[in-house]
Design a protein around this motif. Structure first.
Motif, PDB file in Angstrom:
ATOM      1  N   LYS A  11      48.726  37.942  41.666  1.00  0.00           N
ATOM      2  CA  LYS A  11      48.131  38.357  42.934  1.00  0.00           C
ATOM      3  C   LYS A  11      47.701  37.148  43.762  1.00  0.00           C
ATOM      4  O   LYS A  11      47.229  36.155  43.224  1.00  0.00           O
ATOM      5  N   PRO A  13      45.028  36.692  45.647  1.00  0.00           N
ATOM      6  CA  PRO A  13      43.636  36.249  45.448  1.00  0.00           C
ATOM      7  C   PRO A  13      43.470  35.384  44.194  1.00  0.00           C
ATOM      8  O   PRO A  13      42.664  34.459  44.191  1.00  0.00           O
ATOM      9  N   TRP A  14      44.214  35.681  43.150  1.00  0.00           N
ATOM     10  CA  TRP A  14      44.117  34.859  41.943  1.00  0.00           C
ATOM     11  C   TRP A  14      44.574  33.438  42.230  1.00  0.00           C
ATOM     12  O   TRP A  14      43.965  32.465  41.766  1.00  0.00           O
ATOM     13  N   GLY A  42      34.626  41.913  45.507  1.00  0.00           N
ATOM     14  CA  GLY A  42      36.060  41.749  45.306  1.00  0.00           C
ATOM     15  C   GLY A  42      36.378  40.421  44.636  1.00  0.00           C
ATOM     16  O   GLY A  42      37.184  40.355  43.692  1.00  0.00           O
ATOM     17  N   ASP A  45      35.120  40.462  41.003  1.00  0.00           N
ATOM     18  CA  ASP A  45      36.000  41.249  40.132  1.00  0.00           C
ATOM     19  C   ASP A  45      37.262  40.462  39.767  1.00  0.00           C
ATOM     20  O   ASP A  45      37.730  40.514  38.617  1.00  0.00           O
ATOM     21  N   GLN A  46      37.813  39.727  40.745  1.00  0.00           N
ATOM     22  CA  GLN A  46      39.003  38.933  40.464  1.00  0.00           C
ATOM     23  C   GLN A  46      38.683  37.810  39.467  1.00  0.00           C
ATOM     24  O   GLN A  46      39.479  37.511  38.567  1.00  0.00           O
ATOM     25  N   CYS A  47      37.518  37.184  39.628  1.00  0.00           N
ATOM     26  CA  CYS A  47      37.106  36.137  38.697  1.00  0.00           C
ATOM     27  C   CYS A  47      36.934  36.695  37.289  1.00  0.00           C
ATOM     28  O   CYS A  47      37.354  36.066  36.302  1.00  0.00           O
ATOM     29  N   ALA A  49      38.404  39.291  36.073  1.00  0.00           N
ATOM     30  CA  ALA A  49      39.725  39.636  35.532  1.00  0.00           C
ATOM     31  C   ALA A  49      40.415  38.392  34.967  1.00  0.00           C
ATOM     32  O   ALA A  49      41.031  38.440  33.899  1.00  0.00           O
TER      33      ALA A  49
END
Length: 221
Positions: A11, A13-14, A42, A45-47, A49
């Motif tokens: 993704k 954002p990652w 948001g 949450d990405q961090c 993950a």
């Protein structure tokens, strides 16, 4: 620059989070949010993950004022594999084999020829630049295509420079230090300017990096 195959799979954002943490050495969620955009939850949450998958880790930094310690995210050792690397064992093995077959000077001659060929292939792109800043910016982008990861920076004190946080040939240059000078000579010939290479150790101010300061754009002596 993250490996192309990884960029194609993950993704967006990652990618932004991983690159910002590579540059900074570690950031809290509010600062990450400011740099890459999006909502606080948001980004968090990405961090989380990425942390769950083993690519990030956290530590706590005491606040200067009253309050609970601030949670910081940084790259975990597993993330090293996301950035392009020269095939270390194979490359070093080939250079050692060249020494055995052709003599002690063979590895150095091969590395010198590599950087000369690279400079020759890049020269037409830099010839089209209209200013030294444009030349240096193009050079930085070309270096990213071979796996380096850096950013162009400017400030009044130190002038223009390329800050690099990852180099796929780092271990080869450690084994053959003259390769550092071959690369630097290539950069100077491409830019038509003296370039000062400075190794910046990692610490509380950020990760280790290499700065390439362009003399004609305000390098500090």
């Amino acid at each position: 620059m993250l490996s192309k195959g990884f960029r194609d799979l993950v993704k967006a954002p990652w990618l932004k989070i991983l690159e910002e943490l590579k540059i900074s050495g570690g950031l809290p969620v509010p600062e990450l949010q400011r740099r890459i955009g999006g909502s606080y939850m948001g980004v968090k949450d990405q961090c989380e993950a990425l942390k769950k998958r083993g690519y990030l880790e956290t530590w706590r930094v005491p606040r200067t004022e009253v309050g609970r310690p601030e949670i910081m995210y940084r790259l975990a050792p597993k993330a090293d594999g996301l950035f392009p690397q020269a095939a270390r064992e194979m490359s070093l093995g080939l250079l050692d084999a060249a020494r055995q077959v052709y003599g002690d000077a063979a590895p150095e001659r091969l590395l010198l020829q590599y950087f000369q060929n690279l400079g020759t292939s890049w020269q037409p792109r830099l010839n089209r630049a209209k200013s030294m800043v444009e030349k240096a910016t193009i050079l930085s982008s070309l270096r990213e295509k071979i796996g380096c990861f850096g950013r162009c920076k400017y400030d009044a004190d130190r002038g223009f420079r390329i800050e690099e946080y990852h180099h796929p040939l780092r271990e080869i240059q450690e084994a053959y230090p003259n390769a550092i000078q071959y690369e630097l000579r290539m950069m100077e010939e491409l830019l038509g300017s003296r370039v000062v290479r400075r190794e910046v150790p990692g610490g509380r101010g950020g990760p280790a990096r290499i700065d390439y300061e362009v003399a004609t754009l305000g390098v500090r002596e």
